[in-house]
Design a protein around this motif. Sequence first.
Motif, PDB file in Angstrom:
ATOM      1  N   GLN A 156       0.846  -1.204   0.000  1.00  0.00           N
ATOM      2  CA  GLN A 156       0.000   0.000   0.000  1.00  0.00           C
ATOM      3  C   GLN A 156       0.880   1.252   0.000  1.00  0.00           C
ATOM      4  O   GLN A 156       0.637   2.186  -0.770  1.00  0.00           O
ATOM      5  CB  GLN A 156      -0.924   0.010   1.223  1.00  0.00           C
ATOM      6  CG  GLN A 156      -1.831   1.239   1.307  1.00  0.00           C
ATOM      7  CD  GLN A 156      -2.908   1.270   0.237  1.00  0.00           C
ATOM      8  OE1 GLN A 156      -3.543   0.261  -0.034  1.00  0.00           O
ATOM      9  NE2 GLN A 156      -3.110   2.418  -0.394  1.00  0.00           N
ATOM     10  N   ALA A 157       1.913   1.265   0.837  1.00  0.00           N
ATOM     11  CA  ALA A 157       2.791   2.443   0.880  1.00  0.00           C
ATOM     12  C   ALA A 157       3.511   2.616  -0.455  1.00  0.00           C
ATOM     13  O   ALA A 157       3.683   3.743  -0.944  1.00  0.00           O
ATOM     14  CB  ALA A 157       3.794   2.304   2.019  1.00  0.00           C
ATOM     15  N   ASP A 160       1.093   3.982  -2.981  1.00  0.00           N
ATOM     16  CA  ASP A 160       0.828   5.396  -2.684  1.00  0.00           C
ATOM     17  C   ASP A 160       1.972   6.267  -3.204  1.00  0.00           C
ATOM     18  O   ASP A 160       1.738   7.327  -3.788  1.00  0.00           O
ATOM     19  CB  ASP A 160       0.659   5.590  -1.172  1.00  0.00           C
ATOM     20  CG  ASP A 160      -0.655   4.996  -0.659  1.00  0.00           C
ATOM     21  OD1 ASP A 160      -1.585   4.824  -1.469  1.00  0.00           O
ATOM     22  OD2 ASP A 160      -0.742   4.700   0.547  1.00  0.00           O
ATOM     23  N   ALA A 161       3.209   5.793  -2.997  1.00  0.00           N
ATOM     24  CA  ALA A 161       4.371   6.556  -3.477  1.00  0.00           C
ATOM     25  C   ALA A 161       4.367   6.628  -5.007  1.00  0.00           C
ATOM     26  O   ALA A 161       4.672   7.675  -5.589  1.00  0.00           O
ATOM     27  CB  ALA A 161       5.656   5.910  -2.975  1.00  0.00           C
ATOM     28  N   ILE A 185      -1.113  12.943   7.224  1.00  0.00           N
ATOM     29  CA  ILE A 185      -1.919  11.715   7.282  1.00  0.00           C
ATOM     30  C   ILE A 185      -2.864  11.870   8.473  1.00  0.00           C
ATOM     31  O   ILE A 185      -2.412  12.083   9.604  1.00  0.00           O
ATOM     32  CB  ILE A 185      -1.035  10.457   7.470  1.00  0.00           C
ATOM     33  CG1 ILE A 185       0.039  10.390   6.382  1.00  0.00           C
ATOM     34  CG2 ILE A 185      -1.892   9.196   7.479  1.00  0.00           C
ATOM     35  CD1 ILE A 185       1.006   9.195   6.507  1.00  0.00           C
ATOM     36  N   SER A 197       3.335   2.119   7.494  1.00  0.00           N
ATOM     37  CA  SER A 197       4.142   1.853   6.294  1.00  0.00           C
ATOM     38  C   SER A 197       4.383   3.138   5.509  1.00  0.00           C
ATOM     39  O   SER A 197       5.469   3.354   4.965  1.00  0.00           O
ATOM     40  CB  SER A 197       3.468   0.802   5.405  1.00  0.00           C
ATOM     41  OG  SER A 197       3.531  -0.462   6.024  1.00  0.00           O
ATOM     42  N   ASN A 198       3.361   3.994   5.449  1.00  0.00           N
ATOM     43  CA  ASN A 198       3.535   5.248   4.711  1.00  0.00           C
ATOM     44  C   ASN A 198       4.498   6.187   5.409  1.00  0.00           C
ATOM     45  O   ASN A 198       5.275   6.892   4.744  1.00  0.00           O
ATOM     46  CB  ASN A 198       2.182   5.937   4.501  1.00  0.00           C
ATOM     47  CG  ASN A 198       1.662   5.701   3.099  1.00  0.00           C
ATOM     48  OD1 ASN A 198       2.323   6.042   2.123  1.00  0.00           O
ATOM     49  ND2 ASN A 198       0.509   5.075   2.985  1.00  0.00           N
ATOM     50  N   CYS A 201       7.881   4.915   4.474  1.00  0.00           N
ATOM     51  CA  CYS A 201       8.173   5.050   3.045  1.00  0.00           C
ATOM     52  C   CYS A 201       8.340   6.519   2.642  1.00  0.00           C
ATOM     53  O   CYS A 201       9.311   6.887   1.970  1.00  0.00           O
ATOM     54  CB  CYS A 201       7.030   4.399   2.247  1.00  0.00           C
ATOM     55  SG  CYS A 201       7.344   4.292   0.489  1.00  0.00           S
ATOM     56  N   LEU A 202       7.416   7.357   3.077  1.00  0.00           N
ATOM     57  CA  LEU A 202       7.461   8.766   2.681  1.00  0.00           C
ATOM     58  C   LEU A 202       8.683   9.464   3.257  1.00  0.00           C
ATOM     59  O   LEU A 202       9.322  10.291   2.598  1.00  0.00           O
ATOM     60  CB  LEU A 202       6.170   9.473   3.120  1.00  0.00           C
ATOM     61  CG  LEU A 202       4.900   8.984   2.406  1.00  0.00           C
ATOM     62  CD1 LEU A 202       3.654   9.519   3.099  1.00  0.00           C
ATOM     63  CD2 LEU A 202       4.905   9.386   0.933  1.00  0.00           C
ATOM     64  N   GLN A 312      -4.474   5.684  -7.122  1.00  0.00           N
ATOM     65  CA  GLN A 312      -3.862   4.785  -6.131  1.00  0.00           C
ATOM     66  C   GLN A 312      -4.241   3.331  -6.444  1.00  0.00           C
ATOM     67  O   GLN A 312      -3.407   2.438  -6.408  1.00  0.00           O
ATOM     68  CB  GLN A 312      -4.321   5.146  -4.705  1.00  0.00           C
ATOM     69  CG  GLN A 312      -3.759   6.454  -4.183  1.00  0.00           C
ATOM     70  CD  GLN A 312      -4.388   6.840  -2.857  1.00  0.00           C
ATOM     71  OE1 GLN A 312      -5.341   7.620  -2.810  1.00  0.00           O
ATOM     72  NE2 GLN A 312      -3.877   6.303  -1.763  1.00  0.00           N
TER      73      GLN A 312
END
Length: 341
Positions: A156-157, A160-161, A185, A197-198, A201-202, A312
């Motif tokens: 998912q992350a 999203d990226a 977020i 996770s985001n 990742c971000l 997404q």
Amino acid sequence: MTASQTPPHAARYPAGARAFPHRDLLGIGQLERHEILFLLDEAEQWVALNRQRTKHTDTLAGLTIINAFFENSTRTLLSFEIAGKRLGADVVNMHAATSSVKKGETLIDTAITLNAMRADAIVIRHGSSGATGLIADKVDCPVLNAGDGQHEHPTQALLDALALRHSLRERGAAADDFTGLTITICGDILHSRVARSNLLCLQALGATVRLCAPPALMPAGIEAMGAEVFHDFDAALDGADVVMMLRLQTERMSGQFIPSAREYHHLYGLTAARLEKAGKDALVMHPGPMNRGVEIDSDVADMIDRSIITRQVEMGVAIRMACLEVLTRRSRGVEGWGEAA
Ligand code: NCD
């Protein structure tokens, strides 16, 4: 390494680094920044394929992928199933509701059973944090985490990226990392593997991440992961480039965490008026499923120039194709597996 296997951005790889030296994809926490970028770069060819009329390759022909979902899912399960099929693999879905899990079989026995069927990759969603890691220890093939409890949801992350990268490029941004971006977020951070996770990742891609939730829905000590913590949504939105909304994960709540959905919407719902507080043209994201009228208003979710929610979903298939293709390289004997670029 042949030309077709050369990562498009070879210059990013530290000298001597291997392109993707992992058997499993259990979390963003296991990945280095250049490994995240490698997966995003690999996904681009699948974005292109998925936009053609014929979306099929035989890259994974002859391989068996098992999607073992112990928790409900619509888009993640469908996305992994479509990804495996477009790569030419045989894809089998196991739903916990109709499996021997309901007959009391332990997770380890289920893992041993899946392994005996000689799957070439196993995709797992499970309600317990760490369950996918437990299964990975018991099987011989790559394991992909499709969401484990409140822990991680790495694909998912990554999707999203990728969606964000595409939207930023469309707006003329040259950089393909997120240095200088502020991403807010907002939602049920406490129960959200997507938020965790985001965040990882971000931040790895250079963004500043603000997390916003009522105090009861914010994990204690999350600042230690480098996030800026807010309880006032208007303050969290101030000047943000991207706003990612999350739903209330009521199925993971024991007891009452918010007074009412109405009050939650009043304080933390993304309305068109509230979006004005974010930066000019700020993008809106949501992993789904959405609760329209609770964490996000319909007119915001459907804003064609701002909302990238359907993008997404589109990128989800491409990212999962990339992850399945990369993780099965070793078993397919693909030359260049894991070598430095
Ligand atoms: C998320 C999940 O399952 O963690 N959804 C998804 O994978 N698209 C978020 C959620 O359920 O709210």
